[in-house]
Design a protein around this motif. Structure first.
Motif, short mmCIF file in Angstrom:
data_model
loop_
_atom_site.label_atom_id
_atom_site.label_comp_id
_atom_site.label_asym_id
_atom_site.label_seq_id
_atom_site.Cartn_x
_atom_site.Cartn_y
_atom_site.Cartn_z
N CYS B 64 25.71 45.83 47.16
CA CYS B 64 26.76 45.19 47.95
C CYS B 64 26.65 45.62 49.41
O CYS B 64 26.71 44.80 50.32
CB CYS B 64 28.13 45.55 47.38
SG CYS B 64 29.50 44.87 48.33
N THR B 95 33.09 47.35 47.20
CA THR B 95 33.21 47.60 45.76
C THR B 95 32.99 49.08 45.49
O THR B 95 32.26 49.75 46.22
CB THR B 95 32.22 46.74 44.96
OG1 THR B 95 32.47 46.93 43.57
CG2 THR B 95 30.78 47.10 45.26
N GLN B 115 36.58 45.56 42.79
CA GLN B 115 36.29 44.70 43.95
C GLN B 115 37.41 43.66 43.94
O GLN B 115 38.28 43.73 43.09
CB GLN B 115 34.90 44.05 43.83
CG GLN B 115 34.77 42.92 42.81
CD GLN B 115 35.00 43.40 41.38
OE1 GLN B 115 34.34 44.32 40.94
NE2 GLN B 115 35.93 42.79 40.68
N CYS B 178 35.64 42.11 49.47
CA CYS B 178 34.55 41.44 48.76
C CYS B 178 34.66 39.93 48.95
O CYS B 178 35.73 39.35 48.87
CB CYS B 178 34.65 41.81 47.28
SG CYS B 178 34.00 40.59 46.13
N CYS B 181 30.26 37.22 47.38
CA CYS B 181 28.95 36.76 47.87
C CYS B 181 28.94 35.24 47.95
O CYS B 181 28.05 34.58 47.40
CB CYS B 181 27.81 37.27 46.98
SG CYS B 181 27.49 39.01 47.18
N PRO B 191 26.23 36.97 42.47
CA PRO B 191 26.45 37.98 43.52
C PRO B 191 25.44 39.11 43.41
O PRO B 191 24.90 39.39 42.33
CB PRO B 191 27.86 38.50 43.22
CG PRO B 191 28.52 37.43 42.44
CD PRO B 191 27.44 36.75 41.66
N ALA B 192 25.22 39.77 44.53
CA ALA B 192 24.22 40.84 44.58
C ALA B 192 24.53 41.95 43.58
O ALA B 192 23.62 42.48 42.94
CB ALA B 192 24.17 41.40 45.99
N CYS B 193 25.80 42.30 43.45
CA CYS B 193 26.15 43.41 42.56
C CYS B 193 25.87 43.05 41.10
O CYS B 193 25.45 43.89 40.31
CB CYS B 193 27.60 43.81 42.76
SG CYS B 193 28.79 42.47 42.53
N TRP B 240 37.58 37.34 38.26
CA TRP B 240 36.86 38.49 37.71
C TRP B 240 37.66 38.92 36.49
O TRP B 240 38.87 39.16 36.59
CB TRP B 240 36.71 39.62 38.73
CG TRP B 240 35.56 39.38 39.67
CD1 TRP B 240 35.45 38.36 40.56
CD2 TRP B 240 34.35 40.14 39.79
NE1 TRP B 240 34.25 38.43 41.23
CE2 TRP B 240 33.55 39.52 40.78
CE3 TRP B 240 33.85 41.29 39.17
CZ2 TRP B 240 32.29 40.01 41.16
CZ3 TRP B 240 32.60 41.78 39.56
CH2 TRP B 240 31.82 41.14 40.54
#
Ligand code: SF4
Ligand code: SF4
Ligand code: SF4
Lengths: 392, 356
Positions: B64, B95, B115, B178, B181, B191-193, B240
């Protein structure tokens, strides 16, 4: 006619205790302003991500607006309900309210991150679902109304008779507007906290918060007018005319009586709230202690003392009660915004204001006092202007 | 999960790429109240976080930080010393993974990532007085730095304590959080995470699919999971979603938030505005009319009264007047006394003049 002496020829000395202290505070304020706008909020406040709102909101905004409620209560009593004996109290109350609101807006320039955008919610993009939008809009409109309500004083001072007479004609409309706007945003200040039920201690959180805030603003305003008249009598006695001096006991007793009734009502609706939400279980806790202290010591007690003061015709008692009631309002607003808020956080994460933060608040209040002094010693606030006597 | 797998999942879900594009075709964000029309946003993107699978490696924090071009962290991402404290998001951390004691002990330490929850009806969006936040059709709750005033009401309002502020910046501080992304969502990328997670603790798909997957895991392994799906309904639902093997409170998640969206709590107060605005003027002008009328009557009575006195003025007048005053209820006594005193003075002066 009046025994005031506003064309006083006696040279008043510049070096007075008030001027010296006020001057030092202003210097401090300028320095803190420099720090704030070069180092950011972190340089002067203890605000953090858990506590985005500190005493600048609790005191400057919440208490400032509540204590400026004297403006609409007094104007409404005099002009709408026709209680003409309060007439002399209207101008000081309106001036206080106007300065109070102007300072609220002034203080917000320190608190928000990008103050030059303060008018965005009104002119650029309206977040109409937000309670804060309602607060902002009402404060903006009411500040304008208060300015117009106050305007006759400087116009008389400048001898602009014609404009002044036009503005005077607006009195009723402005007063009605003022009451509407005050109702809306006194209550919406309480409504600000409705959106965060999970962060508020149940003893203070209620869906009736807007009503609590509105009702308490009424006696806050009344108490403030009584309290203020004590101070101004002490310092401005020679400025006051006969109407003002004779009107004062009417104001003191009338307002004390009204405040006693409203406080008693407030006490019971709050009590009703505890019953309704079945919050008895919280009373034996620390929060319960604070809550009980607020309700008994700062609502029930002053209500009783006001009533007693009126019955015994005891002006002194009433004046001290007003001080107690004003402190009570401050206590309540702090309880809602700082004690009840984030009650579930461990104590090491809680907020306590930084010295510089308190310094800015003191600076703001001082600016208010200076302006009040400057205006009320020059313009017809505590007396009627001889050229306009009885014409409103 | 990689991109191919993701697209496969989308295909299974009967969405296909075209469907995904439709989800992403949101030109306008939807905020607060209006999002209700978009019932649960089943086609928006969502992530399922499985607490039982997270090992606390903090690679998501690292990813992140890199993806969002955030400043260097105070403590290296490999340092497990950070677990000594419960941390939260701040201006350089979107995050955070926290460690919790496992109960019953022996099952290994527990970790949970926090996040932005990307709420369906976000408190942050509802509370912002310049509409800086918007709920997008793709699921992301986005922030517009160009209008934010910095009042920080969004931070007050967020029930998950997510938005942070750049308190150290003097002139143009911003709220940070957050972004889901969103720039990657636009290209159908996770998302990257989520992408970097070595254990697959996060499952990325549409909200509908994510809820289905959560249910499957919980139902098939009743001994392993709590029977609650966190975020399905909390605060009106989030994008989420969490499932856990231990009670959610034990990994720092509040179970008392309720299912009402934040905006529901204020709509009553805001709904009262038109009522106040229309009710007060009527009442006040009414009160004014009554007091004016009362004043007029009082004045008339007073006038006739006073003229009577003048006519009769003499030593007798005072006594009779006192009698009448005590009977009179409607008149303002102070005003009458004043008038009477004037009248008597005048009369006295007249007699005096006549005497001379
Ligand atoms: S978790 Fe907080 S910041 Fe994120 S969308 Fe919900 S209310 Fe907004
Ligand atoms: S801080 Fe910015 S984003 Fe948050 S509520 Fe205020 S204006 Fe909106
Ligand atoms: S979704 Fe993107 S911004 Fe949000 S925590 Fe994951 S990597 Fe960071």
């Amino acid at each position: 006619m009046s025994n005031h002496n506003h064309h006083d020829t006696g040279q008043s000395p510049w070096i007075t205790p008030f001027n010296v202290i006020a001057g030092l505070i202003v210097l401090m304020g300028i320095y803190l302003t420099y720090l704030r706008f070069t180092g950011g909020l972190a340089a002067v406040t203890n605000l953090d991500d858990y506590y985005p709102w500190g005493i600048w909101i609790s005191f400057d905004l919440l208490c400032g607006v509540a204590l400026a409620a004297g403006g609409y209560t007094t104007a409404a009593a005099c002009y709408i309900f026709g209680i003409k004996k309060y007439h002399a109290a209207v101008r000081p109350a309106v001036l206080t309210a106007f300065l109070g609101y102007a300072l609220v807006v002034f203080a917000l320039h320190y608190d928000v991150g990008q103050p030059w955008r303060l008018a965005y919610p009104i002119f650029v993009q309206q977040g109409t679902t937000s309670v804060l939008f309602e607060v902002g809009l009402c404060v903006f409109l009411y500040l304008t109304v208060l300015f117009l309500e106050w305007l006759p004083a400087p116009l008389e001072w400048l001898k602009l008779k014609r404009v002044r007479n036009i503005v005077i004609k607006l009195t009723l409309v402005l007063t009605v507007f003022g009451v509407i706007l005050s109702t809306m945003h006194q209550s919406s200040l309480g409504a600000l906290y409705l959106i965060l039920p999970s962060k508020m201690h149940p003893l203070w959180f209620s869906s009736h918060l807007p009503i609590y805030f509105f009702v308490s603003s009424m006696f806050a305003g009344l108490s403030m007018v009584i309290f203020e008249s004590t101070l101004s009598h002490r310092y401005y006695h020679n400025k006051m005319d006969k109407e003002h001096l004779e009107g004062t006991p009417h104001v003191t007793f009338g307002f004390a009586k009204a405040a006693a009734w409203i406080m008693a009502g407030y006490f019971f609706i709050k009590l009703f709230g505890v019953v309704l939400n079945d919050n008895w279980g919280y009373l034996p806790t620390f929060y319960g202690f604070i809550f009980s202290l607020e309700m008994l010591g700062f609502v029930a007690l002053p209500a009783f003392l006001y009533a007693k003061g009126v019955r015994d015709k005891n002006v002194k008692l009433i004046k001290w009660t007003a001080v107690l009631a004003v402190f009570g309002i401050i206590f309540n607003r702090f309880n809602v915004s700082l004690v009840a808020y984030n009650y579930h956080l461990p104590s090491e994460l809680k907020y306590f204001p930084a010295l510089a933060e308190i310094g800015v608040t003191i600076f703001v209040v001082t600016v208010g006092l200076i302006l009040f002094k400057l205006i009320s010693t020059r313009m017809p606030i505590f007396y009627e202007h001889p050229d306009f006597k009885g014409s409103h | 999960m990689n991109r191919r797998k993701f697209l496969g999942a989308m295909g299974v879900a009967g969405l296909g790429v075209a469907g995904a594009e439709k989800v992403l075709a949101a030109e306008d964000g939807v905020t607060g109240a209006s999002v209700k029309d978009v019932k649960g946003l089943p086609d928006s993107y969502a992530v399922l976080f499985d607490v039982t699978r997270c090992i606390g490696c903090r690679q998501c924090e690292d990813a992140c930080n890199y993806e969002q071009h955030l400043p260097e962290p105070d403590v290296d991402f490999f340092d497990t010393g950070v677990f000594q404290q419960i941390r939260r998001t701040d201006w350089k951390t979107y995050t955070v993974v926290n460690q919790y004691d496992d109960k019953p002990p022996g099952a290994g330490d527990l970790y949970r990532k926090i996040q932005c929850m990307h709420c369906l009806e976000p408190a942050c969006a509802h509370s912002c007085f310049v509409k800086a936040f918007a709920k997008r059709h793709d699921g992301a709750v986005t922030y517009d730095p160009n209008v934010c005033v910095g009042c920080r009401y969004c931070m007050m309002a967020c029930p998950f304590n997510i938005p942070a502020y750049e308190y150290h910046i003097a002139l143009d501080p911003l709220v940070t959080k957050c972004t889901f992304c969103e720039h990657r969502l636009k290209d159908d990328r996770e998302p990257a995470c989520v992408e970097i997670c070595p254990t697959g603790a996060m499952y990325f798909s549409t909200r509908e699919e994510v809820l289905k997957e959560a249910r499957v895991r919980v139902v098939n392994n009743p001994d392993k999971y709590q029977s609650h799906i966190y975020g399905e309904h909390e605060m009106g639902g989030t994008n989420w979603i969490y499932i856990s093997g231990v009670p959610f409170e034990d990994v720092g998640m509040r179970m008392d938030l309720g299912t009402r969206a934040a905006g529901d709590y204020t709509s009553g107060a805001l709904g009262g505005v038109p009522l106040i605005a229309s009710f007060w003027p009527v009442l006040l002008v009414g009160a004014y009319a009554i007091s004016k009328r009362r004043e007029k009557i009082a004045k008339e009575e007073r006038d006739s009264f006073v003229s009577q006195i003048i006519a009769e003025a003499g030593p007798e007048a005072g006594r009779r007047l006192a009698e009448r005053l005590s009977r009179s209820e409607t008149l303002d006594k102070a005003a009458i006394e004043e008038e009477v005193r004037k009248a008597l003075n005048e009369a006295a002066a007249k007699t005096e003049r006549e005497d001379h």
